[in-house]
Every structure is written in structure tokens, then in C-alpha cells.
Scaffold this motif. Sequence first.
Motif, PDB file in Angstrom:
ATOM      1  N   GLY A  12       0.839  -1.195   0.000  1.00 10.75           N
ATOM      2  CA  GLY A  12       0.000   0.000   0.000  1.00 10.75           C
ATOM      3  C   GLY A  12       0.875   1.246   0.000  1.00 10.75           C
ATOM      4  N   GLY A  52      -1.151  -0.408   3.768  1.00 14.42           N
ATOM      5  CA  GLY A  52      -0.355   0.379   4.709  1.00 14.42           C
ATOM      6  C   GLY A  52      -0.369   1.885   4.475  1.00 14.42           C
ATOM      7  N   ARG A  56      -3.007   0.189   9.117  1.00 20.34           N
ATOM      8  CA  ARG A  56      -2.472  -1.139   9.455  1.00 20.34           C
ATOM      9  C   ARG A  56      -2.984  -1.537  10.821  1.00 20.34           C
ATOM     10  NH1 ARG A  56       2.800   0.226   7.278  1.00 20.34           N
ATOM     11  NH2 ARG A  56       3.071  -1.059   5.417  1.00 20.34           N
ATOM     12  N   ASP A  71      -7.352  -4.726  12.345  1.00 21.75           N
ATOM     13  CA  ASP A  71      -7.007  -5.579  11.201  1.00 21.75           C
ATOM     14  C   ASP A  71      -8.101  -5.539  10.134  1.00 21.75           C
ATOM     15  OD1 ASP A  71      -4.475  -6.401  11.904  1.00 21.75           O
ATOM     16  OD2 ASP A  71      -5.160  -8.164  12.998  1.00 21.75           O
ATOM     17  N   THR A  78      -7.154  -2.243   2.073  1.00 23.54           N
ATOM     18  CA  THR A  78      -6.653  -2.922   0.864  1.00 23.54           C
ATOM     19  C   THR A  78      -7.730  -2.950  -0.221  1.00 23.54           C
ATOM     20  OG1 THR A  78      -7.312  -5.215   1.339  1.00 23.54           O
ATOM     21  CG2 THR A  78      -5.258  -4.471   2.321  1.00 23.54           C
ATOM     22  N   ALA A 130      -8.753  -7.400   0.410  1.00 23.12           N
ATOM     23  CA  ALA A 130      -9.037  -7.802   1.800  1.00 23.12           C
ATOM     24  C   ALA A 130      -8.160  -8.945   2.294  1.00 23.12           C
ATOM     25  CB  ALA A 130     -10.515  -8.149   1.982  1.00 23.12           C
ATOM     26  N   SER A 134      -8.818 -12.713   7.162  1.00 25.57           N
ATOM     27  CA  SER A 134      -8.720 -13.002   8.594  1.00 25.57           C
ATOM     28  C   SER A 134      -7.745 -12.053   9.261  1.00 25.57           C
ATOM     29  CB  SER A 134      -8.187 -14.423   8.820  1.00 25.57           C
ATOM     30  OG  SER A 134      -9.088 -15.345   8.295  1.00 25.57           O
ATOM     31  N   PRO A 135      -8.068 -11.642  10.501  1.00 21.18           N
ATOM     32  CA  PRO A 135      -7.130 -10.761  11.224  1.00 21.18           C
ATOM     33  C   PRO A 135      -5.841 -11.499  11.572  1.00 21.18           C
ATOM     34  CG  PRO A 135      -8.967 -11.405  12.641  1.00 21.18           C
ATOM     35  CD  PRO A 135      -9.277 -11.923  11.277  1.00 21.18           C
ATOM     36  N   THR A 139      -0.858  -8.766   4.030  1.00 25.88           N
ATOM     37  CA  THR A 139      -1.112  -9.000   2.609  1.00 25.88           C
ATOM     38  C   THR A 139       0.039  -9.791   1.963  1.00 25.88           C
ATOM     39  OG1 THR A 139      -0.356  -6.756   2.207  1.00 25.88           O
ATOM     40  CG2 THR A 139      -2.725  -7.124   2.200  1.00 25.88           C
TER      41      THR A 139
HETATM   42  N1  UDP Z   1      -4.704  -7.541   7.147  1.00 24.09           N
HETATM   43  C1  UDP Z   1      -5.250  -8.609   7.857  1.00 24.09           C
HETATM   44  N2  UDP Z   1      -5.377  -9.833   7.245  1.00 24.09           N
HETATM   45  C2  UDP Z   1      -4.955 -10.044   5.973  1.00 24.09           C
HETATM   46  C3  UDP Z   1      -4.362  -8.982   5.256  1.00 24.09           C
HETATM   47  C4  UDP Z   1      -4.258  -7.735   5.866  1.00 24.09           C
HETATM   48  O1  UDP Z   1      -5.631  -8.448   9.014  1.00 24.09           O
HETATM   49  O2  UDP Z   1      -5.099 -11.172   5.469  1.00 24.09           O
HETATM   50  C5  UDP Z   1      -4.663  -6.192   7.755  1.00 24.09           C
HETATM   51  C6  UDP Z   1      -3.483  -6.002   8.701  1.00 24.09           C
HETATM   52  O3  UDP Z   1      -3.917  -5.212   9.772  1.00 24.09           O
HETATM   53  C7  UDP Z   1      -2.501  -5.231   7.840  1.00 24.09           C
HETATM   54  C8  UDP Z   1      -3.407  -4.362   6.995  1.00 24.09           C
HETATM   55  O4  UDP Z   1      -4.525  -5.207   6.737  1.00 24.09           O
HETATM   56  O5  UDP Z   1      -1.638  -4.448   8.624  1.00 24.09           O
HETATM   57  C9  UDP Z   1      -2.826  -3.836   5.729  1.00 24.09           C
HETATM   58  O6  UDP Z   1      -2.087  -4.820   5.050  1.00 24.09           O
HETATM   59  P1  UDP Z   1      -0.475  -4.809   4.999  1.00 24.09           P
HETATM   60  O7  UDP Z   1       0.087  -4.277   6.276  1.00 24.09           O
HETATM   61  O8  UDP Z   1      -0.051  -6.163   4.582  1.00 24.09           O
HETATM   62  O9  UDP Z   1      -0.210  -3.778   3.845  1.00 24.09           O
HETATM   63  P2  UDP Z   1       1.171  -3.315   3.169  1.00 24.09           P
HETATM   64  O10 UDP Z   1       2.238  -3.316   4.233  1.00 24.09           O
HETATM   65  O11 UDP Z   1       1.503  -4.298   2.087  1.00 24.09           O
HETATM   66  O12 UDP Z   1       0.850  -1.966   2.611  1.00 24.09           O
END
Ligand code: UDP
Length: 244
Positions: A12, A52, A56, A71, A78, A130, A134-135, A139
Motif C-alpha cells: 500500500g 499500509g 495497518r 485488522d 486494501t 481484503a 482473517s485478522p 497481505t
Molecule cells: N490484514 C489482515 N489480514 C490479511 C491482510 C491484511 O488483518 O489477510 C490487515 C493487517 O492489519 C494489515 C493491513 O490489513 O496491517 C494492511 O495490510 P499490509 O500491512 O499487509 O499492507 P502493506 O504493508 O503491504 O501496505
Amino acid sequence: MKYKRILLKLSGESLMGEQQYGIDSGMLLKYAQEIKEVSAMGVEVAVVIGGGNIFRGVQADEFGLDRVQGDYMGMLATVINSMALQSALEKAGVYTRLLSGINIQQVCEPYIRRRAVRHLEKGRVVIFGAGIGSPYFTTDSAASLRAIEIEADVVLKGTRVDGIYSADPEKDPNAEFYSNISFKDVFEKGLNVMDMTAFTLCKENNLPIIVFNMNKAGNLKRLVDGESVGTLVSMTDMEETLTQ
Ligand code: UDP
């Protein structure tokens, strides 16, 4: 073409460009163009995008929120990014489908593996929103899991650095670049490629990961064409190639 079916993971944060928050329209268009190029070559493309740049789950505490609630907020973030990318791709003339791990049927199809595969076979770019739904996951885990489920040839992790180094190249000028490295060595050297859950999923299912610079125009296409771009993480316990 080296790969027939790829899963591209974008963070993100990469969508922010130079901004501190949210989506930079220039980055969005740039990524849409890069994806369009490889899709036009006949490569089946699935994309997982993080959240992100918006929220997050780990930030939940700062806001006095429950972690699980945080979460889910991250997962919704996302979906926002996925919708933005979907729009940018469609404006560029690319057929897409957005499949979500949590049900939001007004804007996304639910994630159904067979349906995802069918869309790919028909040449549509499939975006998985998404996460896994699940929390306590990220990603990156969603990228690994979905890639395994759809039998992608490789996970391509687009970043703003050229690949995996022995240390952070933005801080240490002596950091060495690896063009190939085994799962085992990544683990033993404590290198940060993906979170451990995501990494282990790839390792246990023998799914190679390539970490590469998504901000260099044409890199994605070069990779798919079989050029050595970024760092390949695989089972092969070959001597890693070190270059300065
Ligand atoms: N998240 C989650 N379950 C998942 C994917 C994402 O709970 O299967 C939540 C988690 O809180 C995460 C947020 O969504 O911090 C954003 O995703 P991520 O941090 O992976 O994003 P990125 O760092 O790639 O931007």
C-alpha cells in the motif's frame, strides 16, 4: 515468456509515491501501465495490494482500538487500494475482476478459487482484496497463499529497492546485493523478505519469490521476459551471487 501465471504483490505504501498518506494518482497510473504491458503479452496476472498507506492493524493500539477491529480496517484499506487499481486498469483498457476475502458484494466478487482461475484463463487481471479475510495476517501472507491456491509460477514482490541486500542499502553503502538466494539462507541470515508466515508458506510449497524494483519502468516486463531482475529466492541452495 518465462512465467505463464504470476502473482504481483504491491505494498500500500508504494501507492503513496512522495505523499505521506493515501494514493498518488501518478503511481496508480504507472502501475496500471506496467501491469497492462505484461497482461498484453498473454501472461496471466493476479495482484495483491496492501493497505499500509491507509491503515495497518498494528496501529490499532495508538488509536485505542481493538487489534482485530484494526485488522479489519486494514483489510478494508486494501479494498480501497484494489478498487483504485481496478479503475486505473480499466481506464487503460484492461479487463479486471476484484475478488475480496471478506464479503462486500456491492463492490467485489467474493473470493472463490475456481472463479479466480477462470478469470485468469480468460485473460482478466485478477485483484485479490481484503487479504485472506482473517485478522492477524498481512497481505504478504495473502500473496503467498493466493499464489499457491491459483498455482502461480512465482510471487513477484514489487518494492522500491532493487532486491535483497545483506543490509539496508538505504543506510549501509557496503550492503551486498544477492541476485539468487535460497530460502534456507534467507532464514539463516535473518534477511527481511516477507513476514515469516508468508515466507514459510512459499518455502513449504516450493513457490519462488522475486523481490524487485517496481518503480523502474519496464522491470516487470523484463522479469516476465526471463531477464535476471531483482533477487530470486528459491529452493536451490546454489552459491548466492554477490555483486556490489
Ligand atoms: N490484514 C489482515 N489480514 C490479511 C491482510 C491484511 O488483518 O489477510 C490487515 C493487517 O492489519 C494489515 C493491513 O490489513 O496491517 C494492511 O495490510 P499490509 O500491512 O499487509 O499492507 P502493506 O504493508 O503491504 O501496505
